[in-house]
Scaffold this active site. Structure first.
Site, mmCIF file in Angstrom:
data_model
loop_
_atom_site.group_PDB
_atom_site.id
_atom_site.type_symbol
_atom_site.label_atom_id
_atom_site.label_comp_id
_atom_site.label_asym_id
_atom_site.label_seq_id
_atom_site.Cartn_x
_atom_site.Cartn_y
_atom_site.Cartn_z
ATOM 1 N N LYS A 78 0.808 -1.226 0.000
ATOM 2 C CA LYS A 78 0.000 0.000 0.000
ATOM 3 C C LYS A 78 0.846 1.283 0.000
ATOM 4 O O LYS A 78 0.399 2.316 -0.473
ATOM 5 C CB LYS A 78 -0.954 -0.004 1.190
ATOM 6 N N ALA A 138 -3.847 2.498 15.171
ATOM 7 C CA ALA A 138 -3.245 3.608 14.430
ATOM 8 C C ALA A 138 -2.478 3.065 13.226
ATOM 9 O O ALA A 138 -1.535 3.689 12.745
ATOM 10 C CB ALA A 138 -2.331 4.411 15.352
ATOM 11 N N ARG A 166 2.561 6.131 17.269
ATOM 12 C CA ARG A 166 1.774 5.991 16.023
ATOM 13 C C ARG A 166 0.437 6.716 16.159
ATOM 14 O O ARG A 166 -0.042 7.335 15.202
ATOM 15 C CB ARG A 166 1.507 4.514 15.715
HETATM 16 P P1 NDP Z 1 -1.774 -2.630 10.630
HETATM 17 O O1 NDP Z 1 -0.829 -3.762 10.812
HETATM 18 O O2 NDP Z 1 -1.361 -1.450 9.823
HETATM 19 O O3 NDP Z 1 -2.251 -2.099 12.076
HETATM 20 C C1 NDP Z 1 -2.664 -2.995 13.079
HETATM 21 C C2 NDP Z 1 -3.185 -2.192 14.249
HETATM 22 O O4 NDP Z 1 -3.697 -3.083 15.242
HETATM 23 C C3 NDP Z 1 -2.112 -1.355 14.952
HETATM 24 O O5 NDP Z 1 -2.706 -0.195 15.454
HETATM 25 C C4 NDP Z 1 -1.668 -2.283 16.092
HETATM 26 O O6 NDP Z 1 -1.106 -1.594 17.196
HETATM 27 C C5 NDP Z 1 -2.992 -2.865 16.488
HETATM 28 N N1 NDP Z 1 -2.879 -4.162 17.178
HETATM 29 C C6 NDP Z 1 -2.623 -5.364 16.607
HETATM 30 N N2 NDP Z 1 -2.606 -6.326 17.573
HETATM 31 C C7 NDP Z 1 -2.853 -5.702 18.760
HETATM 32 C C8 NDP Z 1 -2.980 -6.145 20.100
HETATM 33 N N3 NDP Z 1 -2.840 -7.447 20.418
HETATM 34 N N4 NDP Z 1 -3.241 -5.239 21.069
HETATM 35 C C9 NDP Z 1 -3.402 -3.919 20.755
HETATM 36 N N5 NDP Z 1 -3.286 -3.439 19.503
HETATM 37 C C10 NDP Z 1 -3.032 -4.314 18.503
HETATM 38 O O7 NDP Z 1 -3.096 -3.305 10.002
HETATM 39 P P2 NDP Z 1 -4.274 -2.554 9.225
HETATM 40 O O8 NDP Z 1 -4.556 -1.268 9.897
HETATM 41 O O9 NDP Z 1 -4.004 -2.555 7.777
HETATM 42 O O10 NDP Z 1 -5.486 -3.573 9.458
HETATM 43 C C11 NDP Z 1 -6.106 -3.671 10.728
HETATM 44 C C12 NDP Z 1 -7.309 -4.575 10.593
HETATM 45 O O11 NDP Z 1 -8.239 -3.951 9.727
HETATM 46 C C13 NDP Z 1 -6.994 -5.938 9.959
HETATM 47 O O12 NDP Z 1 -7.579 -6.960 10.724
HETATM 48 C C14 NDP Z 1 -7.644 -5.881 8.604
HETATM 49 O O13 NDP Z 1 -8.171 -7.132 8.209
HETATM 50 C C15 NDP Z 1 -8.772 -4.893 8.842
HETATM 51 N N6 NDP Z 1 -9.148 -4.201 7.622
HETATM 52 C C16 NDP Z 1 -10.437 -4.305 7.234
HETATM 53 C C17 NDP Z 1 -10.851 -3.706 6.090
HETATM 54 C C18 NDP Z 1 -12.262 -3.866 5.681
HETATM 55 O O14 NDP Z 1 -12.558 -3.510 4.527
HETATM 56 N N7 NDP Z 1 -13.156 -4.329 6.542
HETATM 57 C C19 NDP Z 1 -9.934 -2.909 5.237
HETATM 58 C C20 NDP Z 1 -8.598 -2.803 5.779
HETATM 59 C C21 NDP Z 1 -8.230 -3.457 6.919
HETATM 60 P P3 NDP Z 1 0.467 -1.198 17.222
HETATM 61 O O15 NDP Z 1 0.616 -0.008 16.316
HETATM 62 O O16 NDP Z 1 0.707 -0.857 18.648
HETATM 63 O O17 NDP Z 1 1.214 -2.395 16.734
#
Ligand code: NDP
Length: 294
Positions: A78, A138, A166
């Site tokens: 992306k 974030a 973030r």
């Molecule tokens: P990223 O990897 O960019 O971000 C993941 C986020 O989740 C970060 O903020 C991370 O925090 C947080 N996170 C992950 N695990 C934990 C945990 N155990 N405890 C607390 N915070 C956590 O992923 P994306 O933003 O691209 O995607 C996030 C979700 O959104 C995915 O599951 C994806 O499938 C879904 N999604 C859905 C879409 C839809 O059309 N419905 C479209 C795009 C995404 P940290 O920064 O601290 O690591």
């Protein structure tokens, strides 16, 4: 002169679209988009392609040479796609990520339909203008949603993220570029929603299949009846958070809507066609029912 026989009028060259990502095998977007193409009798195909980071530039040159009219790009492309493009739409430029590319007149324009998809889904329940949001997360999804909510006139965004820097970065992006006020907070204990919160959005990956019992660490007592609680997780659509929110009398919004509407927005970018979201949603519901049953 006689009219041309039907055999000579036939067109065997569909408009080509698709997705470049890795891993691609379990991405259901192809089924959802092809359902829309078939429903609307659009002479078009969508091809799901496994493309590694090292192969991205070749893949983009390849689809251009093959005459594709556009494509989605997903994890991990992306941001990496941006230097390969001719320009960016407004949202993509603010978000700093692209999930939809339009190829027209030899130019590749990057768009971001993730946040738009969420917004269109949310608009079935409410207008975000003037509302106060808490966003959990974030990452890419949270960033796209935050920007679109702000462009749609949200009054305030509180971003809550495990990695506080973030959250602060996304809050600054919003505050510097829109009229919406925003703050970024860390997340090291159960988060209690401020009493004036209108809408909670889980934009983390917590709750995604197969870890379906996982639940974002929020104080459930701070969810008020009537409050909107939205989740980006499409599989399963009814996450543990949405179940708990529903038990507390909240209005819930699942992640299937976001997925469907980002697809609707992509097709609109590529072909100027407004397709029926319900056809795409029912295809996804079938797929997720089948995949969980097997
Ligand atoms: P990223 O990897 O960019 O971000 C993941 C986020 O989740 C970060 O903020 C991370 O925090 C947080 N996170 C992950 N695990 C934990 C945990 N155990 N405890 C607390 N915070 C956590 O992923 P994306 O933003 O691209 O995607 C996030 C979700 O959104 C995915 O599951 C994806 O499938 C879904 N999604 C859905 C879409 C839809 O059309 N419905 C479209 C795009 C995404 P940290 O920064 O601290 O690591």
């Amino acid at each position: 002169m006689d009219a041309l026989p039907d055999s000579l009028k036939l067109d065997f060259l569909p408009r080509l679209t698709g997705s470049l990502s890795t891993p691609a095998r379990q991405n259901p977007t192809v089924a959802m988009i092809e359902a829309a193409y078939q429903h609307h009798k659009l002479h078009a195909r969508y091809i799901n392609c496994e493309v590694s980071a090292a192969e991205l530039a070749d893949a983009v040159r390849g689809v251009q040479a093959l005459g594709w009219i556009g494509f989605n790009c997903s994890i991990p492309h992306k941001q990496a796609i941006i230097p390969l493009l001719s320009g960016l739409g407004r949202s993509a430029s603010l978000i700093g990520a692209v999930n939809c590319v339009v190829i027209r007149d030899d130019k590749l324009i990057g768009e971001n339909t993730d946040g738009i998809g969420f917004l269109k889904s949310l608009r079935h329940l409410t207008d975000p203008a003037g509302k106060r949001f808490v966003l959990l997360g974030a990452g890419g999804a949270a960033r796209a949603i935050a920007v679109e909510l702000a462009l749609a006139g949200a009054s305030h965004l509180t971003l809550v993220n495990r990695n506080r820097a973030r959250a602060e970065e996304v809050a600054k992006l919003v505050a510097d570029n829109t009229k919406t006020t925003a703050e970024g907070l860390g997340w090291d204990k159960a988060f209690a929603l401020p009493a004036d919160t209108d809408i909670l959005v889980n934009a983390t990956s917590i709750g995604f299949y197969p870890d379906t019992s996982a639940m974002p660490n929020v104080v459930l007592e701070s969810l008020r009846p009537g409050m909107i609680v939205a989740d980006v997780i499409p599989n399963p659509p009814h996450t543990a958070l949405l179940q708990a929110a529903s038990e507390r009398g909240c209005v819930t919004l699942d992640g299937l809507g976001m997925l469907v509407y980002q697809g609707v927005a992509s097709i609109e970018h590529w072909m100027g066609e407004a397709v029926d979201a319900s056809v795409m949603r029912s295809k996804l519901e079938d797929i997720f029912r089948i995949s969980r049953a097997s």
